[in-house]
Design a protein around this motif. Structure first.
Motif, mmCIF file in Angstrom:
data_model
loop_
_atom_site.group_PDB
_atom_site.id
_atom_site.type_symbol
_atom_site.label_atom_id
_atom_site.label_comp_id
_atom_site.label_asym_id
_atom_site.label_seq_id
_atom_site.Cartn_x
_atom_site.Cartn_y
_atom_site.Cartn_z
ATOM 1 N N ILE A 88 0.080 2.622 -3.803
ATOM 2 C CA ILE A 88 1.180 2.076 -3.002
ATOM 3 C C ILE A 88 2.382 3.008 -3.126
ATOM 4 N N GLN A 89 2.891 3.450 -1.991
ATOM 5 C CA GLN A 89 4.076 4.309 -1.952
ATOM 6 C C GLN A 89 5.034 3.771 -0.906
ATOM 7 N N GLY A 90 6.323 3.968 -1.125
ATOM 8 C CA GLY A 90 7.301 3.530 -0.139
ATOM 9 C C GLY A 90 8.671 3.361 -0.745
ATOM 10 N N THR A 91 9.512 2.609 -0.037
ATOM 11 C CA THR A 91 10.877 2.362 -0.495
ATOM 12 C C THR A 91 11.254 0.904 -0.274
ATOM 13 N N ILE A 108 9.338 3.031 -4.483
ATOM 14 C CA ILE A 108 8.330 2.150 -5.074
ATOM 15 C C ILE A 108 7.414 2.993 -5.947
ATOM 16 N N TRP A 133 6.308 0.229 2.978
ATOM 17 C CA TRP A 133 5.338 0.818 2.071
ATOM 18 C C TRP A 133 4.087 1.247 2.821
ATOM 19 N N TYR A 135 -0.196 2.147 2.245
ATOM 20 C CA TYR A 135 -1.385 2.006 1.406
ATOM 21 C C TYR A 135 -2.583 2.473 2.232
#
Length: 148
Positions: A88-91, A108, A133, A135
């Motif tokens: 999971i990547q994001g802000t 994140i 985010w 995924y």
């Protein structure tokens, strides 16, 4: 000199129009009356709005629904247990409508399925929270308004 009622009405209209023009000029030139848009790049963001709608539709599926919980030590964002937290990547963007200076973004980075935003950064009042985010190359977006 005697003023009749017709002259009085004309003088009243001229006074009223002058009064209104004074406040229009004053409010348009006063630096304290800040007329910012909600975001700096409002029109650029408007062009990408369809991508935002698609990301919100992806996030509203039961498999990927986020939970926001107010805790004593801050705000907890709970990601679904079925997802691998390392992918999971994001802000997380927190926007304060009443004060632009309090807005902030957090990246994140998860080791488990919970992300905690400390209470010392969140003053009492309304916050607009936007969790963007990604995924497995699919974009997700969760928006929520919360009051502390």
């Amino acid at each position: 000199m005697k003023i009749n009622w017709g002259t009085g009405i004309v003088l009243a209209f001229i006074g009223f129009i002058g009064f209104i023009l004074f406040f229009v000029v004053r409010m348009s030139t006063d630096s304290r009356a800040n007329h910012d848009l909600v975001t700096e790049d409002y029109y650029r963001e408007e062009l990408a709005y369809q991508q935002e709608i698609n990301a919100q539709n992806n996030a509203n599926k039961d498999i990927t629904r986020l939970l926001l919980n107010k805790k004593a030590n801050g705000l907890e964002i709970v990601f679904p247990n079925k997802l691998d937290p390392k992918k999971i990547q994001g802000t997380v963007s927190l926007y304060r409508p009443s004060n632009k200076q309090l807005d902030f973004d957090l990246p994140i980075s998860l080791s488990n399925n919970h992300l905690l935003i400390p209470d010392n950064r969140l003053l009492d009042g309304r916050w607009d929270i936007k969790v963007s985010w990604e995924y497995n190359d699919t974009e997700y977006l969760h928006k929520e308004k919360i009051t502390f």
